[in-house]
Design a protein around this motif. Sequence first.
Motif, mmCIF file in Angstrom:
data_model
loop_
_atom_site.group_PDB
_atom_site.id
_atom_site.type_symbol
_atom_site.label_atom_id
_atom_site.label_comp_id
_atom_site.label_asym_id
_atom_site.label_seq_id
_atom_site.Cartn_x
_atom_site.Cartn_y
_atom_site.Cartn_z
ATOM 1 N N GLY A 1 29.608 58.628 -3.551
ATOM 2 C CA GLY A 1 30.496 59.773 -3.261
ATOM 3 C C GLY A 1 29.856 60.726 -2.311
ATOM 4 N N LEU A 2 28.409 60.958 -2.251
ATOM 5 C CA LEU A 2 27.973 61.877 -1.268
ATOM 6 C C LEU A 2 27.951 61.370 0.059
ATOM 7 N N ALA A 3 28.310 59.958 0.140
ATOM 8 C CA ALA A 3 28.209 59.502 1.681
ATOM 9 C C ALA A 3 29.698 59.862 2.294
ATOM 10 N N LEU A 4 30.681 60.090 1.436
ATOM 11 C CA LEU A 4 31.868 61.112 2.001
ATOM 12 C C LEU A 4 31.710 62.476 2.088
ATOM 13 N N LEU A 5 30.621 62.820 1.613
ATOM 14 C CA LEU A 5 30.866 64.155 1.840
ATOM 15 C C LEU A 5 30.957 64.978 3.269
ATOM 16 N N PRO A 6 30.362 64.384 4.214
ATOM 17 C CA PRO A 6 30.405 64.902 5.349
ATOM 18 C C PRO A 6 31.964 65.099 5.933
ATOM 19 N N GLY A 7 32.703 64.133 5.595
ATOM 20 C CA GLY A 7 34.029 63.890 6.052
ATOM 21 C C GLY A 7 34.755 65.024 4.913
ATOM 22 N N ALA B 1 26.883 53.309 8.363
ATOM 23 C CA ALA B 1 26.838 54.509 9.116
ATOM 24 C C ALA B 1 28.444 54.625 9.895
ATOM 25 N N PRO B 2 28.823 53.784 10.452
ATOM 26 C CA PRO B 2 30.079 53.656 11.196
ATOM 27 C C PRO B 2 31.359 53.899 10.034
ATOM 28 N N LEU B 3 31.237 53.525 8.601
ATOM 29 C CA LEU B 3 32.190 53.970 7.801
ATOM 30 C C LEU B 3 32.263 55.633 7.567
ATOM 31 N N VAL B 4 30.869 56.174 7.250
ATOM 32 C CA VAL B 4 30.692 57.240 7.402
ATOM 33 C C VAL B 4 31.423 58.170 8.219
ATOM 34 N N VAL B 5 31.165 57.592 9.534
ATOM 35 C CA VAL B 5 31.796 58.419 10.805
ATOM 36 C C VAL B 5 33.406 58.306 10.686
ATOM 37 N N ALA B 6 33.862 57.098 10.432
ATOM 38 C CA ALA B 6 35.055 56.884 10.441
ATOM 39 C C ALA B 6 35.752 57.773 9.508
ATOM 40 N N PHE B 7 35.290 57.866 8.190
ATOM 41 C CA PHE B 7 36.088 58.996 7.360
ATOM 42 C C PHE B 7 35.770 60.460 7.961
ATOM 43 N N VAL B 8 34.787 60.856 8.566
ATOM 44 C CA VAL B 8 34.764 62.073 9.249
ATOM 45 C C VAL B 8 35.951 62.313 10.368
ATOM 46 N N VAL B 9 35.982 61.257 10.995
ATOM 47 C CA VAL B 9 37.203 61.502 12.063
ATOM 48 C C VAL B 9 38.487 61.568 11.494
ATOM 49 N N LEU B 10 38.821 60.776 10.625
ATOM 50 C CA LEU B 10 40.247 60.327 9.753
ATOM 51 C C LEU B 10 40.294 61.995 9.244
ATOM 52 N N SER B 11 39.324 62.533 8.364
ATOM 53 C CA SER B 11 39.350 63.814 7.638
ATOM 54 C C SER B 11 39.524 64.910 8.561
#
Length: 509
Positions: A313-319, A367-377
């Motif tokens: 869950g925390l991995a999605l916090l930046p997004g 890391a790319p998954l986390v970045v992808a969610f930030v961009v999508l968000s």
Amino acid sequence: MTTISVTTPQLQAPAPYPRRWAALVALMLPVLLVSVDNTVLSFALPQISADLRPTGTQLLWVVDVYPLVLAGLLVPMGSLADRLGRRRLLLIGSVGFALVSAVAAFAPTAGTLVASRAALGFFGAMLMPSTLSLLRNVFVDREERRLAIAIWATGWAAGAALGPIVGGLLLQHFWWGSVFLLAVPVLVVFLVLAPIVLPESKDPAPGPLDPVSVALAMVTMTPLVWAIKETASYGVTPAALVAAGVGLASGYAFVRRQLRRPVPMLDVRLFRVPAFSGGVVVNLLSVFSLVGFLFFVSQDLQLVHGLAPVNAGLALLPGTVAMVVAGLAVVRVVRRLPAQRVVATALCLSSLGYLLVALLGGSGALAPLVVAFVVLSVGIGAAETVSNDMIVSSVPAAKAGAASAISETAYELGAVLGTAVLGSILTASYAASVVVPDGVSPADAAAATETLGGATEIAASLPAATASELLASAQQAFAGGVGTTATIGVVLTLVAAVVALLTLRETRR
């Protein structure tokens, strides 16, 4: 001769409601709750799979039935709120939602959980249209209303992203039913606060309630969504074609009935307004992208990367943070740039998030998954803020409940489609690709081919070599399905960007 001078009185804007910002705080509680409830199960799916042992279809229905019932009832409930009172219906829905949440938390079987989720959808349909329509009536100043709607839209989108985070924190310490009990204390606070800070509002001339239109709305939504789910899972079947035909015929009858009635339940002529129709499409496809992404990333983080629920869950916090910032920042941007360009650019940015996941394939990089969610968000947060402002501002305040219901229907239909289409394609791709090693019993093999969570649970009871072989095959099959669904996400968000450019062309902010 005497000249009489007559002074024409100037129309004055309505006085602002003194507790409007406190009302906004109160309204955010059910908004966050319903939004979180759309995605809070994402991280609980592995535990539910292990505890209740649902089939792959049952697991999808546990997720889907809640937004499906919401989507079918939002328009009727929005119309009912205009008639009975928006605050009154909001309070009724809150009580029912809290009680059913407690029942769902202790569901002993997958079937009971599906039924509880359906009941949550019924009461949830009373909550969402009332929140946005109350905002429309409380904030009479355009600039204040735009900011309030930005906070509302950001709260809804952030709530969808917070679902896995909240779920992860709860699942780290409690059983899967705790994600449902979360609703109880939140709604208790709301039920205390709402009568104090929320004014009652309703349509001054609502017209009679139309049970036939209510039935047609439900018979339109439910078969259509079921047909989409069936087609995504099993291809074009006769049952799917029949269901789609029933839904389309009911939808046609619903539109014809609304056009003929002097006071329709839903004024379908609103869709002739480009800002309204374009905003609805943007809402639908934005949520489609977000929920579809969360469906597979929540399982990927836990079952492929091996993260504990709270860490996943925390991995999605930046997004989530990026979504909130983008939703509020776009209020200033849209004052200077044409709205259609802002929305289209935001949707193109979201498509890049999906593109990054599609290019990753089965690399297993975190890391790319986390970045992808930030961009999508970032893209979704910006697009939804502008689209909701267009929808609400294009209708009279008296009809805010029905118009808000259309906006919310787009949200919930997007949530249904995100899981039904992308989730079903992912599940079917996984089942077709996973290879169960020899020596596994037929019952365990069937469970392992249903879901990645099932394969992980079965592997825990197998010898080391067999377990390793099963997990490797299951994770590779899951990664292949993710690549396919991410590619579909890219295409759909780009289509939404084109729709925004064409339908919102005349709208300026």
